[in-house]
Structures are given as structure tokens and as C-alpha cells.
Design a protein around this motif. Structure first.
Motif, PDB file in Angstrom:
ATOM      1  N   GLN A 216       0.827  -1.203   0.000  1.00  0.00           N
ATOM      2  CA  GLN A 216       0.000   0.000   0.000  1.00  0.00           C
ATOM      3  C   GLN A 216       0.864   1.256   0.000  1.00  0.00           C
ATOM      4  O   GLN A 216       1.778   1.398   0.810  1.00  0.00           O
ATOM      5  N   LYS A 217       0.581   2.174  -0.915  1.00  0.00           N
ATOM      6  CA  LYS A 217       1.345   3.415  -0.996  1.00  0.00           C
ATOM      7  C   LYS A 217       0.885   4.394   0.075  1.00  0.00           C
ATOM      8  O   LYS A 217      -0.309   4.541   0.322  1.00  0.00           O
ATOM      9  N   SER A 218       1.840   5.077   0.656  1.00  0.00           N
ATOM     10  CA  SER A 218       1.528   6.109   1.651  1.00  0.00           C
ATOM     11  C   SER A 218       1.264   7.431   0.956  1.00  0.00           C
ATOM     12  O   SER A 218       1.495   7.588  -0.251  1.00  0.00           O
ATOM     13  N   LYS A 219       0.793   8.419   1.724  1.00  0.00           N
ATOM     14  CA  LYS A 219       0.594   9.762   1.174  1.00  0.00           C
ATOM     15  C   LYS A 219       1.892  10.325   0.601  1.00  0.00           C
ATOM     16  O   LYS A 219       1.899  10.928  -0.473  1.00  0.00           O
ATOM     17  N   GLU A 220       2.993  10.118   1.317  1.00  0.00           N
ATOM     18  CA  GLU A 220       4.275  10.639   0.861  1.00  0.00           C
ATOM     19  C   GLU A 220       4.704   9.980  -0.439  1.00  0.00           C
ATOM     20  O   GLU A 220       5.289  10.628  -1.313  1.00  0.00           O
ATOM     21  N   ASP A 221       4.424   8.675  -0.566  1.00  0.00           N
ATOM     22  CA  ASP A 221       4.760   7.976  -1.810  1.00  0.00           C
ATOM     23  C   ASP A 221       4.009   8.595  -2.989  1.00  0.00           C
ATOM     24  O   ASP A 221       4.586   8.826  -4.059  1.00  0.00           O
ATOM     25  N   ILE A 222       2.727   8.863  -2.795  1.00  0.00           N
ATOM     26  CA  ILE A 222       1.910   9.438  -3.867  1.00  0.00           C
ATOM     27  C   ILE A 222       2.395  10.833  -4.219  1.00  0.00           C
ATOM     28  O   ILE A 222       2.476  11.210  -5.397  1.00  0.00           O
TER      29      ILE A 222
END
Length: 336
Positions: A216-222
Motif C-alpha cells: 500500500q502506498k503512503s501519502k508521501e509515496d503518492i
């Protein structure tokens, strides 16, 4: 040969020779032998019992054996003294090494001198000894610690070895194919190596690989992915972009930042459609949608949205006012 063994074998040898003489040559005890020795004009006759001539080599052997014992003892005594002195000096050497005192030590014992060079190489993590294997090990460790990828097969390190794990993390951090193959079947970050691989893909990988990950991608990843897209470092279709933005619930300011970043990258109608859909599903995206309307100069729609909302939208109302008054303005400076 050890002195103890030499002594035992010598005694056994003398006993064996004595036994052979007594058993097989007992007639020697009753006979004599005469030897005439002449050197130039000097003449001398030696007459001894035959037994004496037989025992003389054994006596010489015993004399030399005793001399050997004596000199071995002397050599051992001085070697021990040198070793004891070097041992005390080696303790001082280690103390100075730890305290970074630049004293020079010369040891009389070669083994301790070599050991001091090895210890210095290990302590300062610098190659320079005569031991090639140690130099190679020090060099490999330094390269791995510096983030390089090394071939560790010749060293046969276990998979829980810290250098092995660091090298695997370096691979994951620098080799995109290795990183993707490591993560493609994982559902979560398991260790430092997985984290390095995941960060490598997010920062440098293609989206075709990134979107297939189960993690699952985090907010920072996005945010990183959208920033890469905005800076022409990542290719995204409109559908992929929409999936990313809808992936998580962001704050109002974050949605507004997305709108500002993406405005110059996406065809206006597509961008408006994405943020209209986003506004209808995410309350926090309302101001981002108004920003898109203001940037596209769609004032009829902007006025309708502003006055149909109960939110405090004074900055957008100011833009409408300035537009109606024919004043110049900068949307990006007024909306933040």
C-alpha cells in the motif's frame, strides 16, 4: 622436534645400541684395537679396548645432545623474555590506538609486529598489511559501507551477516530490476532491504512496475510520484493519475498543491474533469477545484460554486471582484 621428545628418543636409542652390543658383540669386552696416527713427522699409537671404540661415537652423541639441550634452553629463555616484554608493549600499543596517541612501536617478536599491523588495519579500516586476504576484506567492507554493490561469493558470508545484508540493501537501492523482483510478491515492507527496494522504485522506477506492487502506498509515496510526473520524470496516463490522487484522503492544502503542480502538465478539460470528480467525492478537494476554474478563467462556473457554498472563500471572491473591475491579478499569489 620438541626437546622432550628428543630426549626420550635419545635415551631409547642409547639403550637399544647398548642392548645390541651386550647381546651380539659381547666378545668386544675382551679384545683391544690399536690405531697408529701419523701427521708429518708426528707419530702416535692409540690402544683402547674395542668396547671403548664402539662407545666413543655414542659419547660424542651424548655431548652434542647436551649442548643442544643447553642452547635450546638459552634460546627459549630469551625468546620468552622477548615475548613477555612485547606483550606488555602490545598492551600499551592498544591503549594508544584507542586513545589516538601517535606513538611508534617496534616489536622484537615478528609475530607480534605482524599482529600490530593487522590490528591497525582493522581499527582504521584501511588496507595496507602484507596479508592480501585481509586487505581484500577491508576493501570490500569499505566499498559496501560506501553504498557500492560487491561480489561477496568468495567470502562465503552467511545470509544474516551484516555486510551481506548491507550489500543486498545496496542492490535494492541501486538496481531497479532487483528491487522489483524482490517486492513483486510482497504485501508489506519486511526489512531494511525491502524498504530500500521500495524507495528505489518509488523514486526511480517506471509506473508499470510500481502500480503492480501489492504494498500500500503512503501519502508521501503518492506525493513523490506526482512530483516526478510534474517534473517529466514519470509517465502517467490520466486514468493512472486519477487512481493515484483518489488513493488516499489528503488535506485541503495537499489537494491544492496537486492542482498547482499538475495544471501545466494535463490538458485543461481532462484536469477539470479529474478535479470535478475529486471535488464530488472528497470534501477537502473543493478549493483545488475552484483553483482550476480560476486558472482556466471559467468565472461563471467559479461564481456558481462560490456563492453556492457556505465555506469562507474570500480569496476566490477577491479574484471574481478583480476580474469584474478589469484589474490584473495572479491566481497563484492570491490562492494559497
Amino acid at each position: 622436534m620438541k626437546i622432550r621428545n628428543f630426549l626420550i628418543y635419545s635415551i631409547l636409542y642409547l639403550m637399544l645400541i647398548g642392548l645390541i652390543i651386550v647381546v651380539f658383540f659381547n666378545d668386544l669386552f675382551n679384545s683391544t684395537r690399536v690405531i697408529n696416527l701419523g701427521i708429518f713427522k708426528f707419530q702416535k699409537t692409540f690402544e683402547f679396548d674395542s668396547f671403548t671404540w664402539v662407545c666413543m661415537p655414542l659419547v660424542i652423541y651424548v655431548i652434542f645432545a647436551l649442548l643442544y639441550f643447553y642452547f635450546s634452553f638459552i634460546s627459549f629463555h630469551f625468546s620468552t623474555k622477548r615475548l613477555i616484554k612485547d606483550g606488555k608493549k602490545f598492551e600499551m600499543f592498544l591503549e594508544d590506538l584507542v586513545l589516538d596517541r601517535k606513538n611508534i612501536y617496534k616489536f622484537k617478536t615478528k609475530e607480534i609486529q605482524d599482529a600490530s599491523e593487522l590490528v591497525k588495519s582493522l581499527y582504521y579500516n584501511q588496507a595496507g598489511t602484507s596479508a592480501d586476504k585481509l586487505n581484500n576484506a577491508i576493501a570490500i567492507k569499505a566499498m559496501v559501507e560506501n553504498g557500492e554493490i560487491c561480489d561477496l561469493k568468495p567470502f562465503k558470508l552467511s545470509k544474516d551477516n551484516t555486510i551481506y545484508l548491507k550489500n543486498e540493501a545496496n542492490k535494492a537501492k541501486n538496481d531497479l530490476n532487483y528491487a522489483y523482483n524482490l517486492l513483486k510478491n510482497q504485501e508489506e515492507i519486511q526489512d531494511e532491504i525491502s524498504l530500500s527496494a521500495y524507495n528505489n522504485l518509488i523514486l526511480n522506477g517506471i509506473y508499470a512496475n510500481i502500480k503492480t506492487l501489492k504494498i500500500q502506498k503512503s501519502k508521501e509515496d503518492i506525493k513523490i510520484l506526482l512530483n516526478r510526473f510534474a517534473n517529466d520524470d514519470l509517465s502517467l496516463s490520466n486514468a493512472e493519475l486519477e487512481v493515484l490522487i483518489f488513493n488516499d484522503n489528503f488535506e485541503e492544502g495537499e489537494y491544492l498543491d496537486f492542482a498547482k503542480e499538475l495544471f501545466a502538465k494535463i490538458e485543461p478539460n481532462s484536469l477539470k474533469a479529474i478535479f470535478l470528480k475529486l471535488k464530488n467525492e472528497k470534501d477537502n478537494a473543493f478549493r483545488a477545484y475552484l483553483y482550476i476554474l480560476a486558472k482556466l478563467a471559467l468565472f461563471d462556473e467559479l461564481i456558481e460554486e462560490i456563492y453556492g457554498s457556505e465555506a469562507d472563500l474570500e480569496d476566490f471572491k477577491l479574484i471574481v471582484f478583480l476580474k469584474e473591475q478589469g484589474k490584473t491579478y495572479d491566481v497563484d499569489k492570491l490562492i494559497c
